[in-house]
Design a protein around this motif. Structure first.
Motif, short mmCIF file in Angstrom:
data_model
loop_
_atom_site.label_atom_id
_atom_site.label_comp_id
_atom_site.label_asym_id
_atom_site.label_seq_id
_atom_site.Cartn_x
_atom_site.Cartn_y
_atom_site.Cartn_z
N TYR A 19 96.87 28.99 152.80
CA TYR A 19 98.07 29.44 152.10
C TYR A 19 99.24 29.57 153.07
CZ TYR A 19 94.86 30.51 148.31
OH TYR A 19 93.92 30.41 147.30
N THR B 11 97.00 29.39 142.63
CA THR B 11 96.57 30.14 143.82
C THR B 11 95.54 31.20 143.42
OG1 THR B 11 98.38 31.72 143.57
CG2 THR B 11 98.77 29.81 144.99
N VAL C 180 96.77 35.97 147.38
CA VAL C 180 98.20 35.64 147.31
C VAL C 180 98.89 36.62 146.36
CG1 VAL C 180 99.89 33.88 146.70
CG2 VAL C 180 97.75 33.22 147.79
N ILE D 217 104.62 33.78 145.21
CA ILE D 217 104.89 32.38 145.54
C ILE D 217 106.40 32.23 145.67
CG2 ILE D 217 104.69 29.99 144.80
CD1 ILE D 217 102.23 30.78 143.22
N TYR E 18 103.66 31.38 150.68
CA TYR E 18 102.87 32.34 149.89
C TYR E 18 102.91 33.70 150.59
CZ TYR E 18 101.03 27.95 148.05
OH TYR E 18 100.90 26.69 147.52
#
Length: 463
Positions: free
Chosen positions: A96, A113, A118, A121, A310
């Protein structure tokens, strides 16, 4: 009357001699009991010392074991922390990590994701002069049911030993039709459709050999190439010229693309400020669609450069390392208890065997093993000692009666001259005369029979 007086005197003399003999015998018995009592007392003291030594060493063993367990526990924690650190860095910077990409027209790319790792974004447009990008957010993946057909034409001159390339994003089920016209009749070109940058790099390493590219073709004159897309990904359409002269070519791309349906999106971002950020829903997650307009919509550009990054969910990494540490400690504690239960019997044996090993570490003059074996040695030779005392041979020799002593079993085993009139402590062996025994003790020697360290030598008296 004189006879009666002589008889009385004889009776008195006999009684006195008997009393003297009884007194001598009592004295000898008291001496023997005293020696035997001293040996037993020494044995008990030695036994007590052995017990304390064994107990002390047993505690030392347990202390060392506990210290080893603590060291192993800290080692286990360090290994867990190191492992989780590398896993975290791999996820944050690798899987990521931020990436810069270029997308083409009519792009409808799905960004999915893991919500556990995460938190957000972020998509940033590196060239804000080319508007048209859109970012959509969905609670679940939208259907891939929008079919859009579009075309693109390229008239170009490919220099010698060079190539031209274009990037597009195609979803599964899309189809590419490429018609070509090479204007140099004697020249040929390579036309490839490569999946991702890796596929393009493999083709550039050896353009003349078919590799993992989706489509590898040698084109000459005119023709058409069709390719069905089986996996959603970025694809490069490239033309290579290995001739020594430049070559002109005409390419017409006709594409039937499958796009995601974005009508039910709960989030829409038009990159007004050049950046869009979408928070990832926990724990179910969400789907993100990045789309670009088609060439027929008169967009000022057909290529967009973006940077995607991320935001990590730090709580997951903190909780994850805590859970892994606790889990490893529980497992390690269970294994230690199981090992201690199995070695419990072995620990008792250590307590029993340790007193026998302890004297090996002590000095030779304080050899506790000699004290521990004195009782056994005296017991084994008690019958021989009583036999010598009762035989009267020693009494005759000490009284000077001149009896022959040719019996070697009753002579000193050192000089073979004097009778055996002493015994050694603590072993109790009686094999030498008092003079030879004294010399052995003064020289710090050992018993010739059992080789135990001699503490004292006792003379045997008879009356």
């Amino acid at each position: 009357m004189p006879r009666m007086a002589e008889a009385g005197q004889s009776s008195v003399s006999s009684f006195a001699a008997a009393a003297s003999s009884s007194s001598s015998s009592s004295h000898v018995r008291e001496e023997e009991e005293s020696i035997h009592g001293d040996n037993q007392h020494q044995f008990r003291e030695a036994d007590t010392d052995h017990t304390h030594i064994g107990f002390f060493r047993g505690n030392l063993f347990v202390s060392d074991d506990v210290s080893a367990i603590r060291d192993d526990t800290w080692s286990c924690i360090i290994v867990v922390l190191t492992f989780w650190f590398f896993v975290s860095m791999t996820l944050i910077l690798g899987v990521y990590g931020p990436v810069s990409v270029m997308i083409g027209p009519n792009t409808s790319a799905l960004i999915r994701t893991n919500p556990f790792f995460v938190q957000s974004i972020k998509v940033q447009e590196l060239d804000s002069n080319h508007p048209g990008l859109m970012l959509y957010g969905f609670y679940k993946t939208p259907p891939l049911n929008v079919v859009k057909s579009w075309s693109k034409s390229y008239s170009l001159t490919v220099p010698a030993d060079s190539h031209k390339e274009w990037i597009y994003y195609f979803n599964e089920g899309s189809q590419i039709n490429i018609s070509f016209s090479v204007y140099s009749p004697s020249a040929s070109l390579f036309l490839v459709i490569a999946q991702g940058s890796e596929g393009l790099s493999q083709w550039l390493e050896d353009p003349t050999y078919p590799n993992s590219t989706s489509s590898w073709n040698v084109i000459q004159g005119s023709g058409i190439i069709q390719q069905k897309i089986r996996k959603s990904s970025s694809y490069y359409v490239a033309v290579g010229n290995l001739n020594s002269v430049e070559v002109e070519v005409q390419l017409n791309l006709s594409i039937n693309a499958f796009l995601y349906n974005t009508t039910e999106a709960y989030y829409k971002c038009t990159f007004t400020n050049g950046m869009c950020r979408l928070r990832t829903l926990f724990p179910n997650g969400n789907a993100v669609i990045l789309s670009s307009p088609g060439p027929e919509e008169e967009s000022p550009s057909s290529e967009w450069y973006i940077k995607m990054s991320y935001g990590p969910r730090w709580a997951t990494y903190v909780v994850g390392i805590a859970v892994m540490t606790v889990l490893m400690l529980v497992i390690f504690n269970f294994l230690n208890k199981f090992r201690c239960m199995r070695e419990e019997g072995t620990g008792v044996q250590y307590g029993e065997v340790e007193p026998e090993r302890a004297p090996l570490l002590s000095s030779k003059d304080d050899d506790l093993s000699s004290w521990g074996s004195s009782y056994d040695s005296v017991s084994n030779d008690e019958e021989d000692l009583e036999h010598l005392l009762a035989s009267g041979s020693l009494e005759g020799k000490l009284s000077g009666d001149g009896e022959n002593v040719n019996n070697t079993q009753r002579l000193c085993a050192i000089c073979f001259d004097a009778p055996r009139d002493c015994f050694f402590l603590p072993c109790g062996h009686c094999i030498a005369c008092f003079e030879c025994g004294t010399r052995i003790v003064e020289a710090g020697g050992t018993c010739p029979v059992c080789h135990k360290n001699m503490k004292k030598v006792r003379k045997i008296f008879t009356v």
